[in-house]
Enzyme design. Structure first.
Site, PDB file in Angstrom:
ATOM      1  N   GLU A 102       8.442  12.735  30.959  1.00 51.69           N
ATOM      2  CA  GLU A 102       9.945  13.647  30.987  1.00 51.69           C
ATOM      3  C   GLU A 102      11.010  12.556  30.418  1.00 51.69           C
ATOM      4  O   GLU A 102      10.754  11.337  30.617  1.00 51.69           O
ATOM      5  CB  GLU A 102      10.172  13.891  32.234  1.00 51.69           C
ATOM      6  CG  GLU A 102      11.592  14.749  32.548  1.00 51.69           C
ATOM      7  CD  GLU A 102      11.519  16.096  31.765  1.00 51.69           C
ATOM      8  OE1 GLU A 102      11.590  16.034  30.470  1.00 51.69           O
ATOM      9  OE2 GLU A 102      11.724  17.190  32.328  1.00 51.69           O
ATOM     10  N   ASP A 106      17.365  14.067  36.319  1.00 51.60           N
ATOM     11  CA  ASP A 106      18.707  14.151  36.661  1.00 51.60           C
ATOM     12  C   ASP A 106      18.968  14.824  38.074  1.00 51.60           C
ATOM     13  O   ASP A 106      18.925  13.839  39.035  1.00 51.60           O
ATOM     14  CB  ASP A 106      19.446  15.207  35.612  1.00 51.60           C
ATOM     15  CG  ASP A 106      21.090  15.417  35.816  1.00 51.60           C
ATOM     16  OD1 ASP A 106      21.550  14.882  36.673  1.00 51.60           O
ATOM     17  OD2 ASP A 106      21.528  15.628  34.895  1.00 51.60           O
ATOM     18  N   ASP A 162      19.601  16.419  24.301  1.00 54.70           N
ATOM     19  CA  ASP A 162      20.486  17.097  23.451  1.00 54.70           C
ATOM     20  C   ASP A 162      21.872  17.535  23.842  1.00 54.70           C
ATOM     21  O   ASP A 162      22.006  17.289  25.245  1.00 54.70           O
ATOM     22  CB  ASP A 162      19.682  18.406  23.067  1.00 54.70           C
ATOM     23  CG  ASP A 162      19.950  19.405  24.132  1.00 54.70           C
ATOM     24  OD1 ASP A 162      19.211  18.869  25.079  1.00 54.70           O
ATOM     25  OD2 ASP A 162      20.322  20.551  23.939  1.00 54.70           O
ATOM     26  N   ARG A 168      19.387  15.381  19.147  1.00 58.77           N
ATOM     27  CA  ARG A 168      18.043  14.720  19.577  1.00 58.77           C
ATOM     28  C   ARG A 168      17.159  13.790  18.706  1.00 58.77           C
ATOM     29  O   ARG A 168      16.545  12.847  19.110  1.00 58.77           O
ATOM     30  CB  ARG A 168      16.920  15.969  19.698  1.00 58.77           C
ATOM     31  CG  ARG A 168      17.100  17.098  20.696  1.00 58.77           C
ATOM     32  CD  ARG A 168      15.970  18.101  21.084  1.00 58.77           C
ATOM     33  NE  ARG A 168      16.384  19.226  21.639  1.00 58.77           N
ATOM     34  CZ  ARG A 168      16.390  19.493  22.905  1.00 58.77           C
ATOM     35  NH1 ARG A 168      16.283  18.336  24.006  1.00 58.77           N
ATOM     36  NH2 ARG A 168      16.796  20.676  23.223  1.00 58.77           N
TER      37      ARG A 168
END
Ligand code: PRP
Length: 181
Positions: A102, A106, A162, A168
């Site tokens: 990943e 967050d 993004d 990205r």
């Protein structure tokens, strides 16, 4: 948005060289830890695609790559609190060593939901590799075996991350200019 996406970045947090050095270190560690094991690397689209592409090339073991698509944010900047599973892996998971890759941890909602979804699939093991662990309050506890960098709670884009599906493709991770958020 400027014609050149580099111009939309206020400052660089992790330069291209920092990322490639750390990804190589993580790959070497993973190569040592998984020697002789049947490794299935699952990256979470879309954000992790670029990190995963670099990470697998830093792993010197036979492995299979697969992808899941999960979304919790839509085009918004805050978590909706709901994880939607949009695409599952197609590989056989049973008896294999799964490494979930990943880009950023967050709230922790995405990775904890994905890890939970693997619990019932009889993998030999399930571990996680995350490039950035954001320093935020109330982060769900997620046991990531491999963490690239601890990261301040900034508005970051690049290297897979993004803002409204842009940025990205920046080769570094930087903070988006305030007036563009
Ligand atoms: C981002 C990122 C992680 C997730 C992390 O995905 O790629 O998957 O948020 O946040 P959390 O720890 O708060 O769950 P997003 O839903 O924006 O989709 P994307 O990967 O397509 O950018």
């Amino acid at each position: 948005m400027a014609a050149n996406v580099h111009q939309d970045v206020e400052r660089v947090l992790f330069a291209e060289e920092d990322l490639s050095r750390r990804v190589r270190e993580m790959g070497a560690q993973i190569s040592a830890d998984y020697a002789g094991k049947d490794l299935l690397v699952v990256s979470i689209l879309r954000g992790a695609a670029i990190f995963a592409a670099d990470l697998v090339r830093a792993i010197e073991l036979p492995l299979e790559m697969d992808f899941m698509a999960v979304s919790s944010y839509g085009n918004d900047t805050k978590s909706s609190g709901v994880v939607r599973f949009l695409k599952d892996v197609t590989s056989c998971v049973e008896g294999r060593h799964v490494l979930i890759v990943e880009d950023v941890l967050d709230s922790g909602l995405t990775l904890s939901s994905v890890a939970e979804s693997f619990a019932a699939r009889n993998a030999a093991s399930v571990e996680m590799a995350v490039l950035l662990r954001k320093n935020v309050a109330n982060q769900a506890h997620v046991a990531c075996r491999y963490v690239g960098f601890e990261c301040p709670d900034e508005f970051i884009v690049g290297y897979g991350l993004d803002y409204a599906e842009r940025y990205r493709n920046l080769p570094f991770i930087g903070v988006l200019k305030r007036e563009l958020r």
